[in-house]
Design a protein around this motif. Structure first.
Motif, PDB file in Angstrom:
ATOM      1  N   GLY A   4       0.823  -1.208   0.000  1.00 27.61           N
ATOM      2  CA  GLY A   4       0.000   0.000   0.000  1.00 27.61           C
ATOM      3  C   GLY A   4       0.853   1.251   0.000  1.00 27.61           C
ATOM      4  O   GLY A   4       0.535   2.241  -0.680  1.00 27.61           O
ATOM      5  N   CYS A   5       1.944   1.234   0.761  1.00 26.63           N
ATOM      6  CA  CYS A   5       2.884   2.363   0.733  1.00 26.63           C
ATOM      7  C   CYS A   5       3.474   2.533  -0.669  1.00 26.63           C
ATOM      8  O   CYS A   5       3.606   3.662  -1.165  1.00 26.63           O
ATOM      9  CB  CYS A   5       4.010   2.144   1.741  1.00 26.63           C
ATOM     10  N   VAL A   6       3.835   1.431  -1.297  1.00 25.31           N
ATOM     11  CA  VAL A   6       4.407   1.494  -2.641  1.00 25.31           C
ATOM     12  C   VAL A   6       3.405   2.092  -3.626  1.00 25.31           C
ATOM     13  O   VAL A   6       3.765   2.913  -4.479  1.00 25.31           O
ATOM     14  CB  VAL A   6       4.858   0.094  -3.102  1.00 25.31           C
ATOM     15  N   ASP A   7       2.151   1.703  -3.515  1.00 26.84           N
ATOM     16  CA  ASP A   7       1.128   2.243  -4.413  1.00 26.84           C
ATOM     17  C   ASP A   7       1.044   3.763  -4.296  1.00 26.84           C
ATOM     18  O   ASP A   7       0.957   4.475  -5.306  1.00 26.84           O
ATOM     19  CB  ASP A   7      -0.230   1.626  -4.087  1.00 26.84           C
ATOM     20  N   VAL A   8       1.060   4.261  -3.066  1.00 23.65           N
ATOM     21  CA  VAL A   8       0.995   5.712  -2.850  1.00 23.65           C
ATOM     22  C   VAL A   8       2.253   6.380  -3.401  1.00 23.65           C
ATOM     23  O   VAL A   8       2.187   7.438  -4.048  1.00 23.65           O
ATOM     24  CB  VAL A   8       0.817   6.031  -1.352  1.00 23.65           C
ATOM     25  N   LEU A   9       3.402   5.787  -3.162  1.00 21.06           N
ATOM     26  CA  LEU A   9       4.661   6.366  -3.634  1.00 21.06           C
ATOM     27  C   LEU A   9       4.717   6.410  -5.161  1.00 21.06           C
ATOM     28  O   LEU A   9       5.186   7.406  -5.739  1.00 21.06           O
ATOM     29  CB  LEU A   9       5.835   5.566  -3.081  1.00 21.06           C
ATOM     30  N   ARG A  10       4.250   5.380  -5.809  1.00 25.99           N
ATOM     31  CA  ARG A  10       4.225   5.389  -7.281  1.00 25.99           C
ATOM     32  C   ARG A  10       3.344   6.510  -7.804  1.00 25.99           C
ATOM     33  O   ARG A  10       3.726   7.233  -8.722  1.00 25.99           O
ATOM     34  CB  ARG A  10       3.727   4.039  -7.817  1.00 25.99           C
TER      35      ARG A  10
ATOM     36  N   ALA B  41       5.988  15.800  -4.061  1.00 21.48           N
ATOM     37  CA  ALA B  41       7.119  15.535  -3.178  1.00 21.48           C
ATOM     38  C   ALA B  41       6.674  15.377  -1.720  1.00 21.48           C
ATOM     39  O   ALA B  41       7.162  14.501  -1.008  1.00 21.48           O
ATOM     40  CB  ALA B  41       8.153  16.646  -3.301  1.00 21.48           C
ATOM     41  N   GLY B  42       5.757  16.226  -1.275  1.00 26.34           N
ATOM     42  CA  GLY B  42       5.297  16.146   0.108  1.00 26.34           C
ATOM     43  C   GLY B  42       4.612  14.832   0.402  1.00 26.34           C
ATOM     44  O   GLY B  42       4.837  14.226   1.467  1.00 26.34           O
ATOM     45  N   MET B  43       3.791  14.364  -0.527  1.00 25.34           N
ATOM     46  CA  MET B  43       3.110  13.085  -0.344  1.00 25.34           C
ATOM     47  C   MET B  43       4.130  11.952  -0.283  1.00 25.34           C
ATOM     48  O   MET B  43       4.004  11.029   0.529  1.00 25.34           O
ATOM     49  CB  MET B  43       2.114  12.833  -1.482  1.00 25.34           C
ATOM     50  N   MET B  44       5.156  12.025  -1.128  1.00 29.88           N
ATOM     51  CA  MET B  44       6.178  10.988  -1.102  1.00 29.88           C
ATOM     52  C   MET B  44       6.910  10.971   0.234  1.00 29.88           C
ATOM     53  O   MET B  44       7.135   9.906   0.815  1.00 29.88           O
ATOM     54  CB  MET B  44       7.189  11.195  -2.242  1.00 29.88           C
TER      55      MET B  44
ATOM     56  N   VAL C 152       7.858   7.967   5.394  1.00 30.76           N
ATOM     57  CA  VAL C 152       7.836   7.805   6.856  1.00 30.76           C
ATOM     58  C   VAL C 152       7.092   6.527   7.221  1.00 30.76           C
ATOM     59  O   VAL C 152       7.541   5.738   8.072  1.00 30.76           O
ATOM     60  CB  VAL C 152       7.195   9.033   7.536  1.00 30.76           C
ATOM     61  N   ARG C 153       5.953   6.299   6.584  1.00 31.60           N
ATOM     62  CA  ARG C 153       5.177   5.081   6.859  1.00 31.60           C
ATOM     63  C   ARG C 153       5.947   3.838   6.425  1.00 31.60           C
ATOM     64  O   ARG C 153       5.930   2.813   7.114  1.00 31.60           O
ATOM     65  CB  ARG C 153       3.829   5.146   6.148  1.00 31.60           C
ATOM     66  N   LEU C 154       6.614   3.925   5.286  1.00 33.32           N
ATOM     67  CA  LEU C 154       7.371   2.769   4.812  1.00 33.32           C
ATOM     68  C   LEU C 154       8.540   2.471   5.753  1.00 33.32           C
ATOM     69  O   LEU C 154       8.849   1.303   6.015  1.00 33.32           O
ATOM     70  CB  LEU C 154       7.868   3.016   3.387  1.00 33.32           C
ATOM     71  N   ARG C 155       9.180   3.492   6.290  1.00 29.26           N
ATOM     72  CA  ARG C 155      10.243   3.267   7.271  1.00 29.26           C
ATOM     73  C   ARG C 155       9.698   2.525   8.496  1.00 29.26           C
ATOM     74  O   ARG C 155      10.371   1.656   9.061  1.00 29.26           O
ATOM     75  CB  ARG C 155      10.881   4.594   7.691  1.00 29.26           C
ATOM     76  N   ARG C 156       8.484   2.863   8.903  1.00 29.07           N
ATOM     77  CA  ARG C 156       7.880   2.159  10.034  1.00 29.07           C
ATOM     78  C   ARG C 156       7.655   0.684   9.700  1.00 29.07           C
ATOM     79  O   ARG C 156       7.796  -0.187  10.569  1.00 29.07           O
ATOM     80  CB  ARG C 156       6.565   2.834  10.425  1.00 29.07           C
TER      81      ARG C 156
ATOM     82  N   MET D  50       9.429  -4.612  -4.127  1.00 27.05           N
ATOM     83  CA  MET D  50       8.801  -3.444  -4.743  1.00 27.05           C
ATOM     84  C   MET D  50       9.203  -2.159  -4.015  1.00 27.05           C
ATOM     85  O   MET D  50       9.535  -1.148  -4.645  1.00 27.05           O
ATOM     86  CB  MET D  50       7.281  -3.602  -4.725  1.00 27.05           C
ATOM     87  N   ALA D  51       9.203  -2.210  -2.692  1.00 26.21           N
ATOM     88  CA  ALA D  51       9.457  -1.013  -1.895  1.00 26.21           C
ATOM     89  C   ALA D  51      10.877  -0.494  -2.064  1.00 26.21           C
ATOM     90  O   ALA D  51      11.124   0.722  -1.939  1.00 26.21           O
ATOM     91  CB  ALA D  51       9.184  -1.319  -0.418  1.00 26.21           C
ATOM     92  N   ARG D  52      11.817  -1.371  -2.344  1.00 23.93           N
ATOM     93  CA  ARG D  52      13.215  -0.956  -2.513  1.00 23.93           C
ATOM     94  C   ARG D  52      13.407   0.013  -3.665  1.00 23.93           C
ATOM     95  O   ARG D  52      14.450   0.678  -3.752  1.00 23.93           O
ATOM     96  CB  ARG D  52      14.100  -2.188  -2.733  1.00 23.93           C
ATOM     97  N   HIS D  53      12.427   0.123  -4.547  1.00 25.67           N
ATOM     98  CA  HIS D  53      12.506   1.120  -5.616  1.00 25.67           C
ATOM     99  C   HIS D  53      12.352   2.541  -5.075  1.00 25.67           C
ATOM    100  O   HIS D  53      12.613   3.515  -5.794  1.00 25.67           O
ATOM    101  CB  HIS D  53      11.439   0.846  -6.681  1.00 25.67           C
ATOM    102  N   PHE D  54      11.915   2.659  -3.836  1.00 29.26           N
ATOM    103  CA  PHE D  54      11.705   3.974  -3.231  1.00 29.26           C
ATOM    104  C   PHE D  54      12.503   4.189  -1.945  1.00 29.26           C
ATOM    105  O   PHE D  54      12.791   5.334  -1.576  1.00 29.26           O
ATOM    106  CB  PHE D  54      10.211   4.179  -2.926  1.00 29.26           C
TER     107      PHE D  54
END
Length: 216
Positions: free
Chosen positions: A104-110, A118-121, A126-130, A167-171
Motif C-alpha cells: 500500500g505504501c508502494v502504491d501511494v509512492l508510485r 514531493a510532500g506526499m512521497m 515515513v510510513r514505509l520506514r515504520r 517493490m518497496a526498494r525502488h523507493f
C-alpha cells in the motif's frame, strides 16, 4: 489446471513465487501494461481490474494474499502455510497480510512520484520506514534460528513480505536495517524467486531502479 494472470513486478509476482515453491503445474496468462486489465473479459475474473487473478479448477480468485492462503491450504505438503492448530498460525496470518501494508505504501509512492507530489512521497516514506522497522524488530527477536519471519521456518509470509520489500526498494533502500537486509538476501537467493523475476524483454511496472523524491 491453474492459470495465473500476471503482470511482472506487481502483486501477482508473489503468487508466482509461491507457485514455484509449491512445485505444482500451472500456466501464466501475461498482461501488458496497456489498459487491457479494464477489458470486460478480465473484469469478469478480477472486478477491480487488478492482478493477480487465479483460475483454478473452474473457479476464479482475486486478491493476492487470499490466493496465497488458499494455495497453502490446498497444497499443505510443502509446509508453506500454518494450520489453525499450529503455534505459528497467528503470526503467519499477521505477516502474510502485512505484505499488503507494505505494498500500500508502494502504491501511494508510485502515484505521488508520477504526480510530482514531493510532500506526499515524504509522508509515505515515513510510513514505509515504520514498516521496515517492524520487519527489523521481528527479525531481531532473540530466539533460536531467527532466519525467517516465523520461528518455525520459511513460509508464505517470507514470500509475501519479501516480494513487497522487492517493490518497496525502488523507493527506500533497506541497507540501514541490517536484519532486514540479511533476511532479504537470504530469501532472494532461492531459485524460486529468480524464476519469478521478469524476463529481460518483459514490460515492467518499475522502469527505474530507484525513484528519488522530486524537488519541491
Amino acid at each position: 489446471m491453474i492459470t495465473l494472470h500476471h503482470v511482472p513486478q506487481s502483486r501477482s509476482m508473489r503468487v508466482l513465487w509461491l507457485l514455484n515453491e509449491l512445485e505444482v503445474e500451472f500456466g501464466i496468462a501475461p498482461h501488458p501494461l496497456d489498459g487491457s486489465l479494464r477489458d470486460p473479459a478480465f473484469l469478469s475474473l478480477s472486478p477491480a481490474g487488478r492482478v493477480p487473478a487465479l483460475e483454478i479448477e473452474g473457479e476464479r480468485m482475486f486478491e493476492a494474499t487470499a490466493i496465497m492462503e488458499y494455495l497453502c491450504e490446498k497444497f499443505p505438503e510443502r509446509g508453506l502455510g500454518r494450520a489453525p492448530t499450529d503455534p505459528d498460525r497467528m503470526a503467519w496470518l499477521v505477516w502474510l497480510h502485512f505484505a499488503d501494508t507494505v505494498t500500500g505504501c508502494v502504491d501511494v509512492l508510485r502515484r505521488a512520484h508520477a504526480e510530482g507530489a514531493a510532500g506526499m512521497m515524504r509522508d509515505e516514506l515515513v510510513r514505509l520506514r515504520r514498516c521496515y522497522d517492524a520487519i527489523e524488530g521481528r527479525l531481531s527477536t532473540p530466539v533460536e534460528n531467527r532466519d525467517y519471519l516465523l520461528t518455525s521456518g520459511f513460509s508464505a509470509c517470507d514470500i509475501a513480505v519479501g516480494q513487497a520489500v522487492y517493490m518497496a526498494r525502488h523507493f527506500l533502500a533497506i541497507e540501514a536495517w541490517p536484519e532486514l537486509t540479511a533476511w532479504y538476501a537470504r530469501i532472494t537467493e532461492r531459485d524460486t524467486f529468480e524464476a519469478a523475476l521478469p524476463s529481460p524483454d518483459a514490460a515492467r511496472m518499475f522502469t527505474q531502479e530507484f525513484y528519488e523524491v522530486p524537488n519541491g
